[in-house]
Write an enzyme that holds these catalytic residues in place. Structure first.
Site, mmCIF file in Angstrom:
data_model
loop_
_atom_site.group_PDB
_atom_site.id
_atom_site.type_symbol
_atom_site.label_atom_id
_atom_site.label_comp_id
_atom_site.label_asym_id
_atom_site.label_seq_id
_atom_site.Cartn_x
_atom_site.Cartn_y
_atom_site.Cartn_z
ATOM 1 N N HIS A 262 -7.001 3.290 -1.593
ATOM 2 C CA HIS A 262 -6.906 2.410 -2.765
ATOM 3 C C HIS A 262 -5.913 3.000 -3.753
ATOM 4 O O HIS A 262 -5.870 4.218 -3.923
ATOM 5 C CB HIS A 262 -8.276 2.241 -3.434
ATOM 6 C CG HIS A 262 -8.316 1.047 -4.331
ATOM 7 N ND1 HIS A 262 -7.871 1.097 -5.627
ATOM 8 C CD2 HIS A 262 -8.691 -0.222 -4.086
ATOM 9 C CE1 HIS A 262 -7.999 -0.105 -6.148
ATOM 10 N NE2 HIS A 262 -8.490 -0.929 -5.249
ATOM 11 N N ASP A 318 -12.740 -4.031 1.700
ATOM 12 C CA ASP A 318 -12.336 -4.846 2.853
ATOM 13 C C ASP A 318 -12.958 -4.382 4.160
ATOM 14 O O ASP A 318 -13.167 -5.172 5.073
ATOM 15 C CB ASP A 318 -10.805 -4.855 2.985
ATOM 16 C CG ASP A 318 -10.153 -5.688 1.894
ATOM 17 O OD1 ASP A 318 -10.870 -6.443 1.226
ATOM 18 O OD2 ASP A 318 -8.930 -5.572 1.706
HETATM 19 N N1 ACO Z 1 -5.110 5.218 6.341
HETATM 20 C C1 ACO Z 1 -4.608 6.441 6.538
HETATM 21 N N2 ACO Z 1 -4.031 7.176 5.573
HETATM 22 C C2 ACO Z 1 -3.974 6.620 4.343
HETATM 23 C C3 ACO Z 1 -4.485 5.341 4.074
HETATM 24 C C4 ACO Z 1 -5.072 4.630 5.124
HETATM 25 N N3 ACO Z 1 -5.584 3.397 4.929
HETATM 26 N N4 ACO Z 1 -4.290 5.044 2.783
HETATM 27 C C5 ACO Z 1 -3.666 6.118 2.250
HETATM 28 N N5 ACO Z 1 -3.480 7.067 3.206
HETATM 29 C C6 ACO Z 1 -2.861 8.392 3.029
HETATM 30 C C7 ACO Z 1 -1.399 8.311 3.448
HETATM 31 O O1 ACO Z 1 -1.212 8.758 4.751
HETATM 32 C C8 ACO Z 1 -0.722 9.221 2.452
HETATM 33 O O2 ACO Z 1 -0.821 10.543 2.927
HETATM 34 P P1 ACO Z 1 0.427 11.528 2.842
HETATM 35 O O3 ACO Z 1 0.711 11.690 1.383
HETATM 36 O O4 ACO Z 1 -0.059 12.750 3.514
HETATM 37 O O5 ACO Z 1 1.549 10.837 3.541
HETATM 38 C C9 ACO Z 1 -1.608 9.141 1.215
HETATM 39 O O6 ACO Z 1 -2.896 8.725 1.649
HETATM 40 C C10 ACO Z 1 -1.071 8.172 0.178
HETATM 41 O O7 ACO Z 1 -0.780 6.952 0.850
HETATM 42 P P2 ACO Z 1 -0.168 5.704 0.098
HETATM 43 O O8 ACO Z 1 0.088 4.631 1.069
HETATM 44 O O9 ACO Z 1 0.999 6.205 -0.707
HETATM 45 O O10 ACO Z 1 -1.374 5.355 -0.849
HETATM 46 P P3 ACO Z 1 -1.378 4.272 -1.964
HETATM 47 O O11 ACO Z 1 -2.410 4.677 -2.915
HETATM 48 O O12 ACO Z 1 -0.005 4.029 -2.482
HETATM 49 O O13 ACO Z 1 -1.770 2.928 -1.168
HETATM 50 C C11 ACO Z 1 -3.082 1.266 -0.182
HETATM 51 C C12 ACO Z 1 -2.956 2.267 -1.340
HETATM 52 C C13 ACO Z 1 -1.867 0.332 -0.170
HETATM 53 C C14 ACO Z 1 -4.341 0.465 -0.414
HETATM 54 C C15 ACO Z 1 -3.173 2.069 1.148
HETATM 55 O O14 ACO Z 1 -4.268 2.935 1.083
HETATM 56 C C16 ACO Z 1 -3.265 1.158 2.356
HETATM 57 O O15 ACO Z 1 -2.263 0.642 2.834
HETATM 58 N N6 ACO Z 1 -4.514 0.927 2.877
HETATM 59 C C17 ACO Z 1 -4.713 0.090 4.040
HETATM 60 C C18 ACO Z 1 -4.708 -1.376 3.641
HETATM 61 C C19 ACO Z 1 -5.938 -1.754 2.822
HETATM 62 O O16 ACO Z 1 -7.063 -1.492 3.186
HETATM 63 N N7 ACO Z 1 -5.698 -2.453 1.719
HETATM 64 C C20 ACO Z 1 -6.767 -2.965 0.873
HETATM 65 C C21 ACO Z 1 -6.648 -2.358 -0.503
HETATM 66 S S1 ACO Z 1 -8.044 -2.762 -1.515
HETATM 67 C C22 ACO Z 1 -7.939 -4.414 -1.806
HETATM 68 O O17 ACO Z 1 -6.911 -5.026 -1.786
HETATM 69 C C23 ACO Z 1 -9.238 -5.059 -2.077
#
Ligand code: ACO
Length: 379
Positions: A262, A318
């Protein structure tokens, strides 16, 4: 040559991009508030209809507002005619955007007044109608007749399930849909709401702004994640396969497991502990605990991996609405339209907050230019 104006924050993380009275996120206490009411309390005591009035009008339901609600049934022919021209291979979110535009074109003309009262009426109607449109679409996709129009005296949750399933839901099912609508209704400056605020700051009409929200929510990093969360659970098939699946899935550089992570919460999504026990109960009642167990195993394994890496990526809502909708018998491509059916309340509240406040300027940030330096064009 650069045009550096101020410090750049990737993803605008922690940037305060405006003022709002609608929602407060409290990451430290794992709670959030709709106009001061804790989500934990609303989840126990409120209905989605209560939440609509809280979000749109700060709990101040004028008599004439209460009598308004859905205007959709007045425009049934336009909706049905538009549906007839659509491609059933398109994603329901795209059809939903088209229907919202159709509805807007019916009620909002070139010379329409944009006074606050008229816009409030549109907002109120939309908060009911998006859910109904999702239900109508579901029947259209399946070539079912008739396209059931909403019963305006029933709850939004009941109508959605009736339209989706073709039978009236029982009280438990209605309660679960109502809870999902409440939990998804609003969440501060998330991507789709920010898209709506951006559009509102340009003083576009409410229908265009909501279409921006729909288009943003559809993305797999945002609302589209609930569909993908269910798809991976179906691929995983049973809890024993979770480790192997996740290890393989996360091997791909940049992979993000749907239903985890998140942009704001690092300790956990406050909606998860609210919805999870209900998913368990629904699974037990339906005598199908497989999806609950897979979601649980995913949570546990992601927590185990987090310990190794010293950094948590907790589940988001989700992960849990996916099995909830699945057990309620809702087809996967309709999970994001259901998210939109709830978030429409937040979107409309934010639209009203921005559109009629002359102090909110048009949102217009600057870019850090990293392209080629000025050069001659040689024809
Ligand atoms: N799975 C695996 N690793 C993850 C995930 C994930 N779902 N989310 C974050 N990470 C890790 C990344 O690998 C990254 O690690 P690193 O720095 O070692 O490379 C770190 O956490 C940061 O990742 P970002 O993508 O930069 O995190 P951000 O906070 O920007 O993104 C987001 C948040 C877009 C929700 C992301 O977690 C994601 O894409 N999740 C999957 C999709 C999802 O479930 N979305 C629903 C969001 S909630 C909603 O809309 C109700």
């Amino acid at each position: 040559m650069t045009n550096k104006k101020s410090q750049q924050r990737p993803g605008l993380r922690d940037v305060i991009a405006g003022e709002t009275k609608i929602c407060l996120l409290d990451e430290t206490r794992q709670d959030f508030y709709y106009r001061g009411y804790s989500i934990k309390e609303l989840a126990q005591k409120a209905t989605f209809e209560d939440v609509i009035y809280i979000l749109l009008f700060d709990d101040d339901p004028l008599e004439e507002r209460l009598s308004l609600q859905s205007q959709l049934f007045l425009h049934r022919d336009a909706i049905v005619n538009t549906l007839r021209t659509q491609n059933r291979n398109a994603h329901p979110m795209d059809i939903l955007a088209t229907l919202i535009r159709t509805f807007g074109n019916e009620v909002y003309s070139l010379d329409a007044t944009e006074d606050q009262e008229s816009v409030e009426k549109f907002a109120l109607s939309l908060t009911f109608d998006v859910g109904y449109l999702a239900g109508i679409m579901k029947r259209w996709y399946e070539r079912r007749r008739p396209l059931i129009m909403p019963e305006i005296y029933d709850s939004v949750a009941k109508n959605i399930l009736y339209q989706m399933k073709g039978r009236k839901p029982d009280e438990f099912e209605e309660h679960l849909m109502d809870l999902a609508l409440i939990l998804y209704a609003e969440h501060e400056f998330n991507a789709s709401t920010f898209a709506v605020r951006l559009a509102a700051s340009a003083h576009t009409d409410i229908f265009s702004a909501i279409v921006c929200g729909i288009g943003t929510l559809r993305g797999s990093r945002h609302g589209g994640a609930n569909e993908n969360a269910m798809r991976i659970m179906l691929e995983i098939k049973n809890p024993e396969n979770v480790r192997k699946y996740v290890n393989r899935f996360l091997k791909t550089p940049g992979a993000r497991l749907p239903g985890f992570g998140h942009a704001v919460y690092t300790q956990g999504d406050p909606r998860v502990p609210i919805i999870k026990p209900w998913v368990k109960e629904l699974s037990e009642r339906k005598r199908d605990t497989r999806w609950y167990e897979i979601a649980l195993a995913l949570e546990e394994y992601m927590a185990e991996r987090a310990k190794e890496k010293n950094r948590g990526i907790p589940a988001n809502i989700d992960l849990w609405t996916a099995p909830l909708y699945y057990l309620l018998g809702i087809p996967i491509p309709f999970y994001t339209p259901l998210f939109a059916s709830a978030r429409i309340a937040g979107w409309c509240a934010h639209y009203l907050e921005v559109r009629h406040n002359p102090k909110v300027p048009i949102l217009r940030p600057r870019a850090q230019y990293i392209g080629p330096q000025p050069r001659p064009f040689l024809s």
